[in-house]
Design a protein around this motif. Structure first.
Motif: not given
Length: 533
Positions: A290-300, A324-326, A328-334
């Motif tokens: 989940x590299x994309x997700x980790x980058x989002x967590x850090x950037x936001x 437009x991918x919050x 929380x929504x990304x982590x739930x759906x994945x």
């Protein structure tokens, strides 16, 4: 023992070659009897493809494959329907032009499989529509349309917004054929990992029923506790390295996914667990990075402890589109978060969902991956974890400071570039939380007392408690009370004071400029007095 169907998505192969099969035909029959158009999203490796192949064999009236299953004496085997099955799982989409070639190949295969030729191929939408019409005309039976991984071409390009939008728009033209061919369709089912906006992807398909969070279909994919105990009974008795598998430990590691109904296991975890002789490992987590997700967590600047008890609206869970991918929504759906409870809103017909990690595997692996991604070093994380555990277990509070400083020194400079996380208290708290939680110990964030909330409490054992308070300072100067002073004045420790308790109070200040600890103070609470260092 029956064989384990690891990686097998072909229903006939499973039924003919004596593999374990968990009967999902009651839900398949319910879907067919109750409606016409369906949509389902589930995380990866959850058995979506196998369920679609099961439906395909049902509509093709392959009666011999269903002997002994629920649907066997309830289906009309005299009717055979033509099936068009589209799967995007076998390719990596690079552009809308590449996608057009991929879809053309898939439609050509369906032409060959059904022995028909589409009368119009001017556009992909026309090609699909006229293929459906040709199948209906030849067999004089309405057509079944099954689409697997409908969203993969978009997800393949999710970090490239322009390409993702182009691919999404192309897919919208393709899926519009389903609406246009309504009179020729018996049943349609689309599945994928994510849940993109209907408006932007399925324009016109207003009657597409989304069963993602329908309680009646919550176990359509995955294994329930009963499924595991009955379908894998022999494996449970023989798999463990020291005897039978402990059901409680198995559930702790792998059970816990909820989609508004009974909790389920991810099938991939269970099958690999048994195949590997009962070794507890991060089987599902390691199938994706989940590299994309980790980058989002850090950037936001996302506050990681919030993931333990997150409350979101149904609208937020369903918000997922290009650009437009919050989180929380990304982590739930994945699959990194799941539903822990449903809380009715005071607004009529609107629910709020409480989310959290589904099980030990996901929590432990996710936090470790976050740390590795942040430090860009697996070895640093491992050494720090070992030292932290020893400090806590042996009550070596004075040794915690250098270990924690080494932790933050290991975060490379580029982690702070193009963002302001160095001045964000939640960043430092998130990192410390991730390290301590990855040790498998009891941690309580924002622990509430009658006088306020402590930033973090570690309950290492029944008689060993650590209470932390954190602050971020600029130029080494704090404008607020020192964190240790705050703990003592607010008396956060009182709720834990019982005879025999060892309670340590730890106040830590981080420098925005130095990006590390500049003040570390601690004291021990003992029998009504404070003894410190």
């Amino acid at each position: 023992m029956k064989k384990l169907p690891l990686g097998i998505q072909n229903f006939p192969e499973i039924r003919k070659d004596d593999y374990v099969y968990i009967d999902k035909t009651p839900l398949a029959l319910k879907m067919v009897d109750s409606g016409k158009y369906y949509f389902l999203s589930r995380p990866r490796r959850f058995g979506k493809s196998l369920f679609l192949d099961t439906l395909k064999c049902l509509f093709e009236a392959r009666k011999d494959l269903f002997k002994g299953l629920f649907v066997y004496d309830k289906w009309d085997w005299d009717k055979t329907y033509p099936v068009i099955k589209i799967s995007f799982g076998g390719d990596v989409c690079q552009s809308s032009e590449h996608l057009e070639k991929t879809i053309t190949g898939l439609l050509q295969k369906n032409e060959r499989d059904n022995g028909v030729t589409a009368a119009n191929r001017e556009t992909i939408g026309n090609y699909f529509k006229f293929l459906i019409e040709a199948c209906h005309e030849k067999y004089q039976m309405p057509v079944v349309v099954l689409v697997d991984e409908y969203d993969k071409p978009i997800l393949d390009n999710i970090t490239e917004e322009d390409t993702a939008l182009s691919v999404r728009n192309f897919l919208r033209g393709f899926y519009s054929a389903i609406k246009d061919a309504d009179e020729h369709i018996k049943f349609a089912f689309l599945t994928g990992v994510s849940k993109f906006s209907k408006m932007n992807l399925f324009s016109g398909l207003n009657n597409l029923r989304d069963i993602t969070l329908s309680p009646e279909y919550s176990t359509i994919c995955g294994y329930t506790q009963m499924d595991v105990e009955t379908g894998f009974k022999e494996h449970l008795a023989r798999t463990g390295p020291a005897g039978p598998v402990d059901p409680a430990e198995l559930a702790k590691w792998y059970n816990g996914y909820s989609f508004s109904g009974e909790r389920v296991y991810n099938p991939y975890d269970i099958l690999l667990f048994f195949q590997e002789g009962g070794k507890f490992k991060n089987y599902w987590f390691e199938t994706g990075t989940p590299t994309f997700l980790m980058d989002m967590i850090r950037e936001k600047q996302y506050f990681l402890p919030d993931l333990e008890n997150l409350e979101v609206s149904e609208q937020l869970l369903n918000t997922f589109d290009v650009g437009n991918i919050p989180i929380e929504s990304l982590m739930f759906q994945t699959g990194y978060l799941t539903i822990q409870g449903v809380k009715p809103s005071r607004i009529p017909h609107i629910n709020r969902y409480r989310l959290g990690f589904p099980n030990f595997e996901v929590r432990h692996a996710f936090l470790n991956y976050f740390l590795d991604h942040l430090t860009q070093s697996h070895s640093i994380r491992g050494m720090v974890q070992d030292d932290l555990y020893v400090c806590l277990e042996d009550r070596q509070v004075e040794h915690l400071e250098p270990v924690l400083k080494r932790l933050f020194s290991g975060i490379p400079y580029n982690a702070y570039m193009k963002n302001t996380i160095a001045g964000y208290e939640g960043f430092y708290t998130s990192v410390i939380y991730a390290y301590f939680y990855s040790l498998g110990i009891d941690i309580r964030m924002e622990d509430t007392t009658s006088t306020g909330r402590a930033d973090m409490v570690i309950k290492f054992s029944n008689d060993l408690i650590y209470i932390f308070e954190f602050k971020v300072v600029q130029d080494g100067q704090s404008k607020n009370k020192k964190p240790l002073v705050q703990i003592k004045e607010k008396r956060y420790f009182e709720k834990y004071m019982k005879d025999g308790k060892h309670i340590f109070l730890i106040g830590i200040e981080f420098s925005k400029e130095k990006r590390n600890i500049v003040s570390f103070a601690w004291e021990q609470v003992a029998a009504g007095s404070l003894e410190g260092a």
